[in-house]
Design a protein around this motif. Structure first.
Motif, PDB file in Angstrom:
ATOM      1  N   ILE B  19       0.684  -0.726  -0.039  1.00 16.79           N
ATOM      2  CA  ILE B  19       0.128  -0.071  -0.083  1.00 16.79           C
ATOM      3  C   ILE B  19       0.859   1.214   0.065  1.00 16.79           C
ATOM      4  O   ILE B  19       1.557   1.151   1.061  1.00 16.79           O
ATOM      5  N   VAL B  24       2.737  -4.714   2.466  1.00 22.47           N
ATOM      6  CA  VAL B  24       1.967  -5.738   3.969  1.00 22.47           C
ATOM      7  C   VAL B  24       1.475  -6.997   3.939  1.00 22.47           C
ATOM      8  O   VAL B  24       1.409  -7.421   5.229  1.00 22.47           O
ATOM      9  N   SER B  44      -2.780  -7.548  15.659  1.00 26.32           N
ATOM     10  CA  SER B  44      -3.254  -6.502  15.179  1.00 26.32           C
ATOM     11  C   SER B  44      -2.873  -5.849  14.033  1.00 26.32           C
ATOM     12  O   SER B  44      -1.313  -5.660  14.412  1.00 26.32           O
ATOM     13  N   GLY B  45      -2.824  -5.280  12.655  1.00 24.39           N
ATOM     14  CA  GLY B  45      -1.889  -4.880  11.890  1.00 24.39           C
ATOM     15  C   GLY B  45      -0.535  -6.055  11.257  1.00 24.39           C
ATOM     16  O   GLY B  45       0.395  -5.757  10.288  1.00 24.39           O
ATOM     17  N   SER B  46      -1.421  -7.429  11.694  1.00 24.42           N
ATOM     18  CA  SER B  46      -0.501  -8.339  10.968  1.00 24.42           C
ATOM     19  C   SER B  46      -0.615  -8.231   9.153  1.00 24.42           C
ATOM     20  O   SER B  46      -0.592  -9.834   8.355  1.00 24.42           O
ATOM     21  N   GLY B  47      -1.986  -8.259   9.041  1.00 23.42           N
ATOM     22  CA  GLY B  47      -2.524  -8.155   7.673  1.00 23.42           C
ATOM     23  C   GLY B  47      -3.726  -9.514   7.408  1.00 23.42           C
ATOM     24  O   GLY B  47      -4.201  -9.615   6.646  1.00 23.42           O
ATOM     25  N   LYS B  48      -4.524  -9.365   7.924  1.00 16.70           N
ATOM     26  CA  LYS B  48      -5.729 -10.525   7.816  1.00 16.70           C
ATOM     27  C   LYS B  48      -6.596  -9.458   7.296  1.00 16.70           C
ATOM     28  O   LYS B  48      -7.208 -10.297   6.580  1.00 16.70           O
ATOM     29  N   THR B  49      -6.814  -8.369   7.617  1.00 19.07           N
ATOM     30  CA  THR B  49      -8.128  -7.873   6.706  1.00 19.07           C
ATOM     31  C   THR B  49      -8.001  -7.336   5.245  1.00 19.07           C
ATOM     32  O   THR B  49      -8.613  -7.865   4.641  1.00 19.07           O
ATOM     33  N   MET B  50      -6.260  -7.240   4.896  1.00 23.68           N
ATOM     34  CA  MET B  50      -5.824  -6.806   4.085  1.00 23.68           C
ATOM     35  C   MET B  50      -6.047  -8.465   3.512  1.00 23.68           C
ATOM     36  O   MET B  50      -6.256  -8.601   1.964  1.00 23.68           O
ATOM     37  N   PRO B  60      -7.026  -0.411  -0.039  1.00 21.09           N
ATOM     38  CA  PRO B  60      -7.757   0.654  -0.215  1.00 21.09           C
ATOM     39  C   PRO B  60      -6.860   1.234  -1.632  1.00 21.09           C
ATOM     40  O   PRO B  60      -5.794   0.437  -2.070  1.00 21.09           O
ATOM     41  N   GLU B 180     -13.536 -10.308  11.581  1.00 20.09           N
ATOM     42  CA  GLU B 180     -14.242  -9.807  12.664  1.00 20.09           C
ATOM     43  C   GLU B 180     -15.459  -9.897  12.984  1.00 20.09           C
ATOM     44  O   GLU B 180     -15.861  -8.704  13.852  1.00 20.09           O
ATOM     45  N   HIS B 213      -9.117 -11.937  16.189  1.00 21.83           N
ATOM     46  CA  HIS B 213      -7.492 -12.483  17.501  1.00 21.83           C
ATOM     47  C   HIS B 213      -8.044 -12.876  18.729  1.00 21.83           C
ATOM     48  O   HIS B 213      -7.444 -12.586  19.150  1.00 21.83           O
TER      49      HIS B 213
HETATM   50  N1  LIG Z   1      -5.651   2.408   4.203  1.00 22.98           N
HETATM   51  C1  LIG Z   1      -4.336   1.621   4.470  1.00 22.98           C
HETATM   52  N2  LIG Z   1      -3.154   2.443   3.818  1.00 22.98           N
HETATM   53  C2  LIG Z   1      -2.135   2.445   4.173  1.00 22.98           C
HETATM   54  N3  LIG Z   1      -1.907   1.053   4.540  1.00 22.98           N
HETATM   55  C3  LIG Z   1      -2.238   0.056   5.634  1.00 22.98           C
HETATM   56  C4  LIG Z   1      -3.884   0.447   5.295  1.00 22.98           C
HETATM   57  N4  LIG Z   1      -4.909  -0.474   6.305  1.00 22.98           N
HETATM   58  C5  LIG Z   1      -4.002  -0.771   6.721  1.00 22.98           C
HETATM   59  N5  LIG Z   1      -3.177  -0.475   7.085  1.00 22.98           N
HETATM   60  C6  LIG Z   1      -1.620  -1.959   6.865  1.00 22.98           C
HETATM   61  O1  LIG Z   1      -1.716  -3.211   6.898  1.00 22.98           O
HETATM   62  C7  LIG Z   1      -1.534  -3.416   7.596  1.00 22.98           C
HETATM   63  C8  LIG Z   1      -2.041  -4.750   8.003  1.00 22.98           C
HETATM   64  O2  LIG Z   1      -3.019  -4.228   8.095  1.00 22.98           O
HETATM   65  P1  LIG Z   1      -5.033  -5.159   8.538  1.00 22.98           P
HETATM   66  O3  LIG Z   1      -6.232  -4.202   8.781  1.00 22.98           O
HETATM   67  O4  LIG Z   1      -4.781  -5.879   7.517  1.00 22.98           O
HETATM   68  O5  LIG Z   1      -4.257  -5.958   9.817  1.00 22.98           O
HETATM   69  P2  LIG Z   1      -5.516  -6.693  10.390  1.00 22.98           P
HETATM   70  O6  LIG Z   1      -4.515  -7.735  10.769  1.00 22.98           O
HETATM   71  O7  LIG Z   1      -6.654  -6.460   9.885  1.00 22.98           O
HETATM   72  O8  LIG Z   1      -5.561  -5.920  12.747  1.00 22.98           O
HETATM   73  P3  LIG Z   1      -6.242  -5.296  13.412  1.00 22.98           P
HETATM   74  O9  LIG Z   1      -6.286  -6.750  14.127  1.00 22.98           O
HETATM   75  O10 LIG Z   1      -6.170  -4.933  14.031  1.00 22.98           O
HETATM   76  O11 LIG Z   1      -7.854  -5.909  12.289  1.00 22.98           O
HETATM   77  C9  LIG Z   1      -0.932  -2.619   9.067  1.00 22.98           C
HETATM   78  O12 LIG Z   1       0.172  -2.913   8.957  1.00 22.98           O
HETATM   79  C10 LIG Z   1      -1.893  -1.727   8.758  1.00 22.98           C
HETATM   80  O13 LIG Z   1      -0.714  -0.241   8.885  1.00 22.98           O
END
Ligand SMILES: Nc1ncnc2c1ncn2[C@@H]1O[C@H](COP(=O)(O)OP(=O)(O)OP(=O)(O)O)[C@@H](O)[C@H]1O
Ligand SMILES: [Mg+2]
Lengths: 341, 267
Positions: B19, B24, B44-50, B60, B180, B213
């Motif tokens: 991104i 990521v 949190s931030g490990s990339g699950k949502t992405m 995004p 989640e 998580h």
């Molecule tokens: N809109 C964005 N622009 C830039 N970087 C992003 C964006 N959204 C997420 N990231 C980065 O992508 C990485 C993975 O984020 P992600 O949201 O997939 O984490 P997650 O595992 O879903 O965390 P959580 O448990 O907090 O939801 C993180 O390092 C975050 O900082």
């Protein structure tokens, strides 16, 4: 009456009526607070020196009674459509306003229409084309629109387009030789269409274009910026992502899911911007010799023509009230959560 | 398709996402099977949502994705936008974390529930409404007919998430990505939603990716478990094995952080 929306509308309209009464009180009090003696402004040097003439004049205009009574007289007159007689033109203020108000409504209305269409349109395009060339171009243009003072723009536009390039017709609402269309709404463009006078219509549009654009430029710039950021904000919302996740076509997502919430802040700003657009008409009308309320207000204020000033104050107040009412009603129509409160 | 059949519904191979030039995801591998719930854990931030968003092409602004996401013999990453739109919502659906924000506040439940049904399935308004009411009943919304006319703010958080699940299920997808789905809800409501998901998975043969998580949630419903850390899947396997004998130190540290050892409260 059972639907929340209908209840909401009725409540808002009742509030607006109450506020209208408030406006009559405010214009009345303000005009009576102005330092300046209408007697001196309206009677000649010699007459002012003669106490009998002054007393007679004050009695004729009801100025010898106590203020509350004067207000009630004023209010009663209003109910009969009597706004008093202009001390300047010696005509009923209502007749003066009947000529100048439609002229301003046409000018301001055209400017509002243009700024809504272009401002919102540009803003949406800029947001959707974010960080690309068209976005950058629109952002620079909107910045220019916001930065250029309206009075300066009016002078320059009049000079360049009329005197130099002669692409726009001169001052006034239609060509000098032309008879105005039969009055229905008082808006020349509309009346010309109603009576099928195409020559008058094109002349009226031609005369309207330059002052309306000049007047609209600031609002176009402002709305472009606000719409752009509002749309970007909504595009980042979960519910838009959820709408995309449903596989709806882009245009459905844009028109049903994005624009509606994005318009809420835009409407707020538009309501405020239209207020300042109205005050801009005074200058634009002066430059383009547009026979509207702005010119009338300026003349009445400088001669301390109190009935005329009150009449103008009333009209302006009611216009603001209507703008606010429209804004409020739009909130309720757009957002179901507003209706309950 | 029955739950016993092991069919790969969706396979993610070497998924990399950056991104704005910042990496990521560094090569995520995941396999979802029909009728199975695949739990995805990680800090949190490990990339699950992405990972979930990449599947639907909803990353995004300014993101790039590479690797392969195989679905029905096609690579979703290579698919043109128009075709991808026919997969989204129809074949692969998603439920988001926060039901308060993932339903449109200004549109009725009926609209949000029927719009994509009519679009994808080409059915009329009346049929769509009937289906919508049946769906609401399935996710146990009381008074489905009435509920259709209401707006999201007129429902509780748990109800909203049930509605969001109904929206996701409306076109009978093969894959459901639930990011989640219970984090924003209180514990008692949580259990109901999880049971619902589990039931749907068993009854409809849905392949579910359940992002959470919360390893407690995981042990309650997941068949397979994967653990992510810093944009990589560090451990994957059957729930019992991963939760009882974690091979990766990171999984172990997650387990140690739990107040009650998982497995003891599994259904
Ligand atoms: N809109 C964005 N622009 C830039 N970087 C992003 C964006 N959204 C997420 N990231 C980065 O992508 C990485 C993975 O984020 P992600 O949201 O997939 O984490 P997650 O595992 O879903 O965390 P959580 O448990 O907090 O939801 C993180 O390092 C975050 O900082
Ligand atoms: Mg997340």
């Amino acid at each position: 009456m059972r639907s929340p929306l209908a209840r909401f509308l009725v409540r808002r309209i009742l509030t607006a009526l109450l506020l209208a009464v408030g406006i009559t009180l405010i214009t009345f009090v303000l005009t009576n607070l102005v330092p300046g003696d209408p007697v001196a402004a309206n009677l000649g040097q010699r007459a002012v020196g003669d106490p009998a003439i002054v007393a007679q004049w004050r009695a004729d205009h009801g100025l010898d009674r106590p203020l509350p009574q004067q207000y009630l007289m004023h209010l009663e007159g209003l109910l009969h459509g009597d706004l008093g007689t202009s001390q300047q033109s010696h005509r009923p203020v209502l007749d003066d306003l009947a000529e100048s108000v439609p002229a301003t409504l046409e000018l301001a209305g055209a400017a509002i229409l243009v700024s809504l269409i272009l401002g919102v349109g540009f803003g949406v395009v800029a947001a959707l084309r974010r960080d690309r060339l068209s976005d950058h171009v629109l952002r620079v243009l909107s910045l220019i629109g916001i930065s250029v003072p309206t009075f300066w723009l009016a002078l320059v536009a009049f000079y360049v387009f009329f005197f130099r390039l002669q692409v726009t017709p001169g001052s006034g609402r239609i060509d000098p030789g032309m008879t105005p269309p039969p009055q229905v709404t008082g808006l020349y463009t509309v009346d010309a269409l109603l009576s099928g006078r195409w020559d008058v219509f094109s002349s009226a549009i031609g005369h309207l274009a330059a002052p309306a654009l000049v007047l609209a430029l600031y609002t176009i710039g402002l709305l472009t910026r606000f719409t752009r950021s509002a749309v970007l904000e909504v595009l980042g919302q979960d519910y838009v992502r959820a709408a995309r996740a449903k596989g709806l076509p882009g245009r459905v997502v844009l028109f049903r899911y994005v624009l509606r919430p994005a318009l809420v802040p835009v409407i707020t700003v538009a309501g405020l911007a239209f207020g300042s657009l109205l005050s801009g008409t005074v200058l634009v009308e002066a430059v383009f010799a547009w026979p509207g309320v702005g010119q009338y207000a300026y003349k009445s204020a400088t001669t301390l023509d109190l009935p005329a000033v009150m009449g103008v104050g009333l009209v302006v107040g009611v216009v603001y009230l209507v703008i606010n009412l429209v804004v409020d009603v739009l909130y309720g129509v757009i957002d179901p959560r507003v209706r309950v409160s | 398709m029955t739950a016993a059949q092991k069919t790969a519904a969706l396979t993610i191979e070497g998924l990399r996402v950056s991104i704005g030039g910042h990496d990521v995801l560094h090569g995520v591998d995941l396999t979802l099977e029909a009728g199975r719930v695949h739990g995805l854990a990680g800090e949190s931030g490990s990339g699950k949502t992405m990972t979930g968003l990449a599947v639907l092409g909803l990353l995004p602004h300014g993101s790039r994705a590479s690797g392969r996401i195989a679905f029905g013999g096609r690579d979703l990453l290579e698919m043109p936008a128009r075709e991808l739109n026919e997969v989204r919502g129809a074949k692969i659906a998603m439920v988001f974390q926060d039901p308060a924000t993932s339903l449109h506040p200004m549109l009725t439940v009926e609209r949000q529930l029927t719009e994509h049904m009519r679009h994808h399935l080409g059915i009329g308004r009346k049929d769509a409404r009937e289906r919508a009411a049946a769906l609401l009943a399935k996710v146990r919304i009381p008074g489905p007919e009435e509920a259709l006319k209401r707006y999201p703010h007129q429902f509780s958080g748990g109800m909203r998430q049930r509605i969001a699940i109904a929206v996701a299920l409306a076109c009978e997808p093969e894959v459901l990505i639930a990011d989640e789905p219970t984090t924003a809800l209180d514990v008692t409501v949580q259990a109901g939603i999880l049971r619902l998901l589990r039931g749907l998975c068993d009854d409809l043969g849905l392949a579910v990716l359940l992002v959470t998580h919360d390893l407690g949630v995981m042990s309650a419903v997941a068949d397979e478990v994967s653990v992510m850390k810093d944009g990589l899947v560090v451990e994957t396997g059957p729930r019992g094995r991963v939760l009882r004998e974690p091979r990766h130190p990171y999984t172990r540290s997650l387990l140690d952080a739990l107040p009650v050892p998982p497995g003891e409260n599994s259904p």
